[in-house]
Scaffold this active site. Structure first.
Site, PDB file in Angstrom:
ATOM      1  CG  HIS B 124      43.235  40.439  32.615  1.00  0.00           C
ATOM      2  ND1 HIS B 124      43.695  40.014  31.392  1.00  0.00           N
ATOM      3  CD2 HIS B 124      44.242  41.169  33.157  1.00  0.00           C
ATOM      4  CE1 HIS B 124      44.929  40.473  31.205  1.00  0.00           C
ATOM      5  NE2 HIS B 124      45.274  41.190  32.260  1.00  0.00           N
ATOM      6  CG  ASP B 201      41.905  34.786  35.480  1.00  0.00           C
ATOM      7  OD1 ASP B 201      43.013  34.487  35.975  1.00  0.00           O
ATOM      8  OD2 ASP B 201      41.746  35.777  34.746  1.00  0.00           O
ATOM      9  CB  CYS B 365      44.545  43.879  30.531  1.00  0.00           C
ATOM     10  SG  CYS B 365      46.153  44.168  29.820  1.00  0.00           S
TER      11      CYS B 365
END
Lengths: 150, 407
Positions: B124, B201, B365
């Site tokens: 991302h 993440d 994104c």
């Protein structure tokens, strides 16, 4: 099934999406501007041939959604033969129609473009319809840099 | 089918009873943000109606109460990810801020020009741009581990990128654009074998599977509260205590100090050192309520239920001519990214919306992922604990109809 969308996706839009008009590279163009909508990735290149302040030819290349493809396809049709000044006026009228700034749209002046009036009810889609016209505006002003809707 | 209290769960999320464009809402944009159960909404209302004041300050009753609730939420987060100590749980605004914090605090203090940071091809933007900013600031170098057409990390090539200059690995636990679940245990083991710390993440992974940071042995783990059925504006940075201790503060201000004079400031200890200013108090307490909620159902149970949903959706999708799935990793979470022949994702998004179906259309994104597949955008249906097979049927019927309309 998509009754609610009839105002947005009119048959003319499907038609221009399936068979875009003036979809070609113009070798002898004297204006060429890229337009980009970073939100959805729509990209187009607009080609104009302007002789003595008259748009003698208009074409485009690129990829986008049905609304943006139909919008640029219709635009290249309608601006052909118009003076730069007339095309600028159309840009203003189109912009006002799609952003809902004027309640009354002069349908006669705007002609076929009226099929895109439906986007005003879909704020997320207005930029799809206006990308082509902002690119035209830049081309008329002879700007070189790419146009972005952001 | 597993035994799963779907009716009860749906009843717990008031927004699921809404209609959109006169159709029952089918909410399939969960990878962007999840809806909130009544327990979370009630928690926020309760805090503001009964127990709100600023925290860590006043001796007055309300402040003490709010502080207690806030720190209880921290303990809930600690338990949820199985961190060793609440000192390792830093509250931030979201996963994005957590990565920026690590880049600017850990990165700037521990890395130097020429050091390499390894990310993957499916990140991302939030796990790309903060590192690029760091590279511009101090001259570190960003390396990108490639993926295959299915959207799986090519592990051997990832491993080959780990060299003597590699000083950090930052990688998605689960891809938001493709649904790929990365082999994080192997990634951490490979990096640790070369003494390289790893940031995971977890923004997408956290609502879909149990996460145990000590079992993973990752050095940093970040996630957003709003994707875990909690309030927006909440996020968590987990970091191993020794790493956090060595890092300078990210922002200066109130709440993160021990003593201030005009000559010198002594910083507070963990976790306050990284929590300058008044945080999202009611929201973080609400995140605690969200954790209670999913824990009561059970993360293993949720994972099993969503795996069934994804299998069902994938089966249905594969039967639709002209529908192309983007991201077909063997290990995958509840995300169905797709394109339709000759129909732009934006048109898909608007047409499905007219049927009450919320999907995301765009680049998610993750523009480099779109470039990899040579598409400007995809449409994405993403599933949560409250979605049903019936909703997937509505989605697939909608897709079939719009293929027909576009002809």
């Amino acid at each position: 099934m998509f009754e609610d969308l009839r105002d947005l996706y009119q048959e003319v839009i499907f038609d221009h999406n399936r068979n875009p008009r003036n979809f070609r590279i113009m070798e002898n163009a004297n204006r060429r501007v890229d337009g980009f909508n970073p939100l959805c990735g729509d990209k187009l290149t607009l080609f104009l041939k302007i002789d003595d302040h008259v748009i003698s030819d208009a074409s485009f290349q690129g990829s986008g959604c049905a609304i943006s493809t139909a919008s640029v396809s219709l635009m290249t049709e309608i601006v052909k033969g118009k003076t730069e000044q007339e095309a600028e006026t159309l840009f203003t009228q189109f912009h006002e129609m799609t952003t809902g700034k004027t309640e009354e749209v002069n349908l006669e002046a705007i002609g076929k473009l009226a099929v895109l009036a439906g986007v005003r009810e879909y704020p997320a889609r207005v930029k799809c319809a206006t990308l082509a016209w902002h690119t035209l505006d830049a081309a008329l002003k002879n700007q070189q840099e790419a146009v972005s809707t952001e | 089918m597993i035994n799963y209290p779907i009716e009860q769960i749906r009843a717990d999320f008031p927004i699921l009873g809404e209609t959109v464009r006169n159709k029952p809402l089918v909410y399939l944009d969960n990878a962007a943000s999840c809806q909130k159960p009544q327990a979370v909404i009630d928690s926020i209302v309760h805090t503001y109606s009964r127990e709100y004041a600023n925290i860590h300050r006043g001796v007055h009753t309300l402040s003490v109460k709010a502080t207690d609730r806030f720190e209880t939420a921290r303990e809930k987060v600690r338990g949820f990810v199985n961190a060793a100590s609440t000192k390792e749980i830093i509250f931030v605004r979201g996963a994005t801020e957590a990565i920026n914090l690590v880049a600017q605090s850990y990165g700037k203090s521990q890395l130097k020009a020429g050091d390499e940071i390894v990310i993957s091809a499916m990140e991302h933007h939030a796990n790309i741009v903060p590192w690029q900013m760091l590279c511009q600031q101090i001259g570190t170098v960003l390396k990108v581990a490639p993926m295959n057409r299915k959207g799986e990390l090519i592990f051997e090539e990832f491993e080959q990128l780990l060299g003597e200059n590699t000083k950090l690995v930052a990688i998605a636990h689960m891809s938001n654009a493709l649904g790929t679940i990365n082999p994080v245990e192997r990634i951490v083991a490979a990096a640790h074998a070369k003494n390289i710390p790893v940031l995971l993440d977890g923004a997408q992974a956290i609502p879909h599977m149990p996460v145990d940071v000590r079992a993973l042995d990752c050095d940093f783990y970040v996630f957003s509260g709003h994707k875990l059925y909690g309030p927006s504006g909440t996020g968590v940075l987990y970091g191993k205590q020794a790493l956090l201790e060595a890092m300078p503060p990210y922002q200066g201000g109130g709440d993160m100090i021990r003593m201030v004079t005009f000559e010198k400031t002594q910083y507070a200890g963990l976790p306050q050192k990284f929590e300058a200013g008044t945080p999202a108090i009611a929201e973080i307490i609400g995140l605690g309520a969200a954790i209670d909620y999913v824990t009561a159902v059970g993360m293993d149970t949720i994972a099993a239920y969503e795996a069934e949903l994804l299998d069902y959706a994938t089966e249905q999708a594969e039967q639709i001519k002209g529908m192309n799935l983007i991201g077909q990793a063997a290990e995958k979470g509840g995300i169905l990214s797709f394109t339709l022949d000759r129909i732009h994702p934006h048109d898909i998004g608007t047409m499905l919306d007219s049927l009450g179906i919320a999907v995301r259309a765009g680049h998610h994104c993750a523009m480099p992922v779109m470039d990899f597949y040579g598409v400007p955008a995809t449409a994405r249906a993403s599933f949560a604990m409250y979605n049903t097979r019936q909703e997937i049927d509505v989605l697939m019927q909608g897709i079939k109809s719009l293929i027909e309309v576009f002809g």
